[in-house]
Design a protein around this motif. Structure first.
Motif, mmCIF file in Angstrom:
data_model
loop_
_atom_site.group_PDB
_atom_site.id
_atom_site.type_symbol
_atom_site.label_atom_id
_atom_site.label_comp_id
_atom_site.label_asym_id
_atom_site.label_seq_id
_atom_site.Cartn_x
_atom_site.Cartn_y
_atom_site.Cartn_z
ATOM 1 N N LEU A 28 0.857 -1.175 0.000
ATOM 2 C CA LEU A 28 0.000 0.000 0.000
ATOM 3 C C LEU A 28 0.900 1.234 0.000
ATOM 4 O O LEU A 28 1.845 1.313 0.777
ATOM 5 C CB LEU A 28 -0.911 0.022 1.227
ATOM 6 C CG LEU A 28 -1.796 -1.210 1.460
ATOM 7 C CD1 LEU A 28 -2.666 -1.002 2.700
ATOM 8 C CD2 LEU A 28 -2.649 -1.516 0.244
ATOM 9 N N LEU A 29 0.587 2.191 -0.860
ATOM 10 C CA LEU A 29 1.386 3.406 -0.970
ATOM 11 C C LEU A 29 0.513 4.631 -0.752
ATOM 12 O O LEU A 29 -0.553 4.764 -1.367
ATOM 13 C CB LEU A 29 2.029 3.518 -2.356
ATOM 14 C CG LEU A 29 2.977 2.406 -2.800
ATOM 15 C CD1 LEU A 29 3.465 2.680 -4.219
ATOM 16 C CD2 LEU A 29 4.140 2.271 -1.848
ATOM 17 N N ASP A 30 0.969 5.519 0.120
ATOM 18 C CA ASP A 30 0.365 6.845 0.183
ATOM 19 C C ASP A 30 0.748 7.586 -1.094
ATOM 20 O O ASP A 30 1.719 7.217 -1.783
ATOM 21 C CB ASP A 30 0.883 7.569 1.425
ATOM 22 C CG ASP A 30 0.185 8.899 1.653
ATOM 23 O OD1 ASP A 30 -0.965 9.060 1.203
ATOM 24 O OD2 ASP A 30 0.791 9.771 2.284
ATOM 25 N N LEU A 31 0.042 8.636 -1.422
ATOM 26 C CA LEU A 31 0.325 9.388 -2.644
ATOM 27 C C LEU A 31 1.079 10.679 -2.358
ATOM 28 O O LEU A 31 2.272 10.780 -2.607
ATOM 29 C CB LEU A 31 -0.983 9.673 -3.400
ATOM 30 C CG LEU A 31 -1.565 8.499 -4.185
ATOM 31 C CD1 LEU A 31 -2.943 8.846 -4.749
ATOM 32 C CD2 LEU A 31 -0.619 8.087 -5.300
ATOM 33 N N ALA A 32 0.377 11.690 -1.831
ATOM 34 C CA ALA A 32 1.010 12.984 -1.583
ATOM 35 C C ALA A 32 2.124 12.826 -0.560
ATOM 36 O O ALA A 32 1.915 12.293 0.532
ATOM 37 C CB ALA A 32 -0.016 14.001 -1.098
ATOM 38 N N GLY A 33 3.312 13.284 -0.918
ATOM 39 C CA GLY A 33 4.451 13.187 -0.024
ATOM 40 C C GLY A 33 5.256 11.918 -0.183
ATOM 41 O O GLY A 33 6.342 11.803 0.387
ATOM 42 N N VAL A 59 -0.126 -3.458 -6.078
ATOM 43 C CA VAL A 59 -0.017 -2.177 -5.382
ATOM 44 C C VAL A 59 -1.392 -1.526 -5.320
ATOM 45 O O VAL A 59 -2.160 -1.577 -6.284
ATOM 46 C CB VAL A 59 0.972 -1.243 -6.107
ATOM 47 C CG1 VAL A 59 1.031 0.121 -5.422
ATOM 48 C CG2 VAL A 59 2.359 -1.864 -6.160
ATOM 49 N N ARG A 60 -1.692 -0.908 -4.182
ATOM 50 C CA ARG A 60 -2.852 -0.040 -4.078
ATOM 51 C C ARG A 60 -2.385 1.301 -3.522
ATOM 52 O O ARG A 60 -1.530 1.367 -2.642
ATOM 53 C CB ARG A 60 -3.927 -0.634 -3.150
ATOM 54 C CG ARG A 60 -4.584 -1.881 -3.704
ATOM 55 C CD ARG A 60 -5.390 -1.612 -4.959
ATOM 56 N NE ARG A 60 -6.041 -2.807 -5.454
ATOM 57 C CZ ARG A 60 -5.515 -3.646 -6.337
ATOM 58 N NH1 ARG A 60 -4.297 -3.425 -6.814
ATOM 59 N NH2 ARG A 60 -6.182 -4.710 -6.749
ATOM 60 N N PHE A 61 -2.956 2.361 -4.066
ATOM 61 C CA PHE A 61 -2.619 3.717 -3.651
ATOM 62 C C PHE A 61 -3.704 4.182 -2.688
ATOM 63 O O PHE A 61 -4.860 4.355 -3.091
ATOM 64 C CB PHE A 61 -2.521 4.627 -4.874
ATOM 65 C CG PHE A 61 -1.489 4.161 -5.864
ATOM 66 C CD1 PHE A 61 -0.170 4.560 -5.747
ATOM 67 C CD2 PHE A 61 -1.842 3.299 -6.896
ATOM 68 C CE1 PHE A 61 0.794 4.116 -6.643
ATOM 69 C CE2 PHE A 61 -0.890 2.854 -7.799
ATOM 70 C CZ PHE A 61 0.434 3.265 -7.676
ATOM 71 N N VAL A 62 -3.342 4.349 -1.426
ATOM 72 C CA VAL A 62 -4.321 4.681 -0.386
ATOM 73 C C VAL A 62 -4.087 6.134 0.044
ATOM 74 O O VAL A 62 -3.121 6.442 0.723
ATOM 75 C CB VAL A 62 -4.237 3.712 0.811
ATOM 76 C CG1 VAL A 62 -4.792 2.357 0.438
ATOM 77 C CG2 VAL A 62 -2.797 3.531 1.295
ATOM 78 N N SER A 63 -4.974 6.976 -0.389
ATOM 79 C CA SER A 63 -4.811 8.406 -0.138
ATOM 80 C C SER A 63 -5.870 8.904 0.829
ATOM 81 O O SER A 63 -7.028 8.483 0.761
ATOM 82 C CB SER A 63 -4.930 9.177 -1.459
ATOM 83 O OG SER A 63 -4.941 10.567 -1.226
ATOM 84 N N ASN A 64 -5.474 9.810 1.701
ATOM 85 C CA ASN A 64 -6.427 10.441 2.602
ATOM 86 C C ASN A 64 -6.916 11.777 2.066
ATOM 87 O O ASN A 64 -7.551 12.535 2.800
ATOM 88 C CB ASN A 64 -5.793 10.667 3.986
ATOM 89 C CG ASN A 64 -6.373 9.726 5.031
ATOM 90 O OD1 ASN A 64 -6.974 8.708 4.689
ATOM 91 N ND2 ASN A 64 -6.201 10.049 6.298
ATOM 92 N N VAL A 220 3.727 2.103 2.888
ATOM 93 C CA VAL A 220 4.767 3.130 2.797
ATOM 94 C C VAL A 220 4.087 4.486 2.858
ATOM 95 O O VAL A 220 3.187 4.778 2.042
ATOM 96 C CB VAL A 220 5.577 3.013 1.496
ATOM 97 C CG1 VAL A 220 6.679 4.084 1.461
ATOM 98 C CG2 VAL A 220 6.186 1.623 1.350
ATOM 99 N N GLY A 221 4.477 5.326 3.819
ATOM 100 C CA GLY A 221 3.844 6.633 3.961
ATOM 101 C C GLY A 221 4.780 7.664 4.552
ATOM 102 O O GLY A 221 5.858 7.333 5.066
#
Length: 277
Positions: A28-33, A59-64, A220-221
């Protein structure tokens, strides 16, 4: 040619998970930053994602983010040379829509204007639920007081995210939705249901999307609280904190559980995952 096609087909997400039950099976990957900073890609991020895919790791992109619709995120990534499918991007708005439909509620929106169209398509029914996100410059007393009155009248309370700060387009930290969530909780006595990170259900929903168990996944964040501690509390095997985006020196010591490891950026995170997964 058919033999090659069959060999490549083995690397679809379900088969990889089934044949490697004891290994790292998803990321899982955060996006911004993490993947980008503002409008610019973080150096090496596109290549790092390609390496994960080449290794057969879904992979999944998990954004808040509560300002940007999912379709816009997909287009933004494409503009950075990163091709993703709609289902690979997991956002709080999507999770909130699923919650509203499952629980038969109608949203009272206190969100950024760009996010409002996300809620236009689905058909809702039932009593109101306040849906609160980061409204940016559109937030004013009237918006918050309208949400306050709905809550006082018995509406449910959904927080799309509960982050304290985010790194704004000018490179400086700005107030995130968490401050407004806390304000409404204080004023009404109603506890919000957090839909996005660090809610365990958000991480688990992303993993269910890949048929993967939490203990077989890594996160990863750049946010030690929502990304890293949240993922570990949700049962993920590994959570890496990168020194990009909103990271500030010492973040790794401020929240529990602490990160598995702290690395410079996404490229270094992928190096570590491929060596230790």
């Amino acid at each position: 040619m058919r033999k090659v096609e069959r060999a490549l087909a083995w690397f679809d997400e379900t088969d990889f998970a089934r044949h490697h039950p004891a290994m790292l099976r998803a990321v899982l990957l955060d996006l911004a930053g993490v993947v980008y900073d503002g409008e610019a890609p973080i150096a090496g991020s596109a290549e790092a994602i390609s390496r994960l895919r080449a290794a057969g790791l879904p992979v999944r992109f998990v954004s808040n983010t509560t300002r940007t619709p999912r379709r816009a995120l997909v287009e933004q990534l494409a503009g950075l040379g990163i091709s993703v499918a709609d289902h690979e991007v997991i956002t709080p708005a999507g999770a909130a829509i699923a919650w509203l439909k499952k629980n038969h509620r109608t949203p009272h929106l206190a969100v950024h204007p760009k996010l409002v169209p996300e809620f236009d398509g689905p058909q809702f029914q039932g009593r109101p639920a306040v849906v609160l996100g980061d409204g940016g410059e559109s937030f004013d007393y009237g918006v918050l007081n309208g949400a306050f009155r709905q809550l006082m009248a018995g509406a449910d309370f959904l927080a799309l995210a509960n982050n304290r700060v985010f790194k704004d387009s000018d490179g400086q930290p700005s107030l995130d939705a968490g401050a407004f969530v806390a304000a409404l909780e204080f004023a009404t006595g109603v506890k919000a249901t957090v839909i996005g990170k660090p809610a365990p259900e958000f991480f688990r929903a992303a993993l269910e999307n890949m048929d993967c168990k939490p203990e077989q996944a890594a996160m990863v964040g750049d946010d030690a609280e929502s990304d890293v501690a949240g993922a570990l509390a949700a049962g993920l095997k590994t959570a890496l904190l990168v020194r990009t985006g909103k990271y500030r020196a010492g973040d790794e010591t401020r929240f529990q559980p602490p990160p598995t490891v702290v690395v410079e950026d996404l490229a270094a995170a992928v190096d570590w995952l491929l060596a230790n997964g």
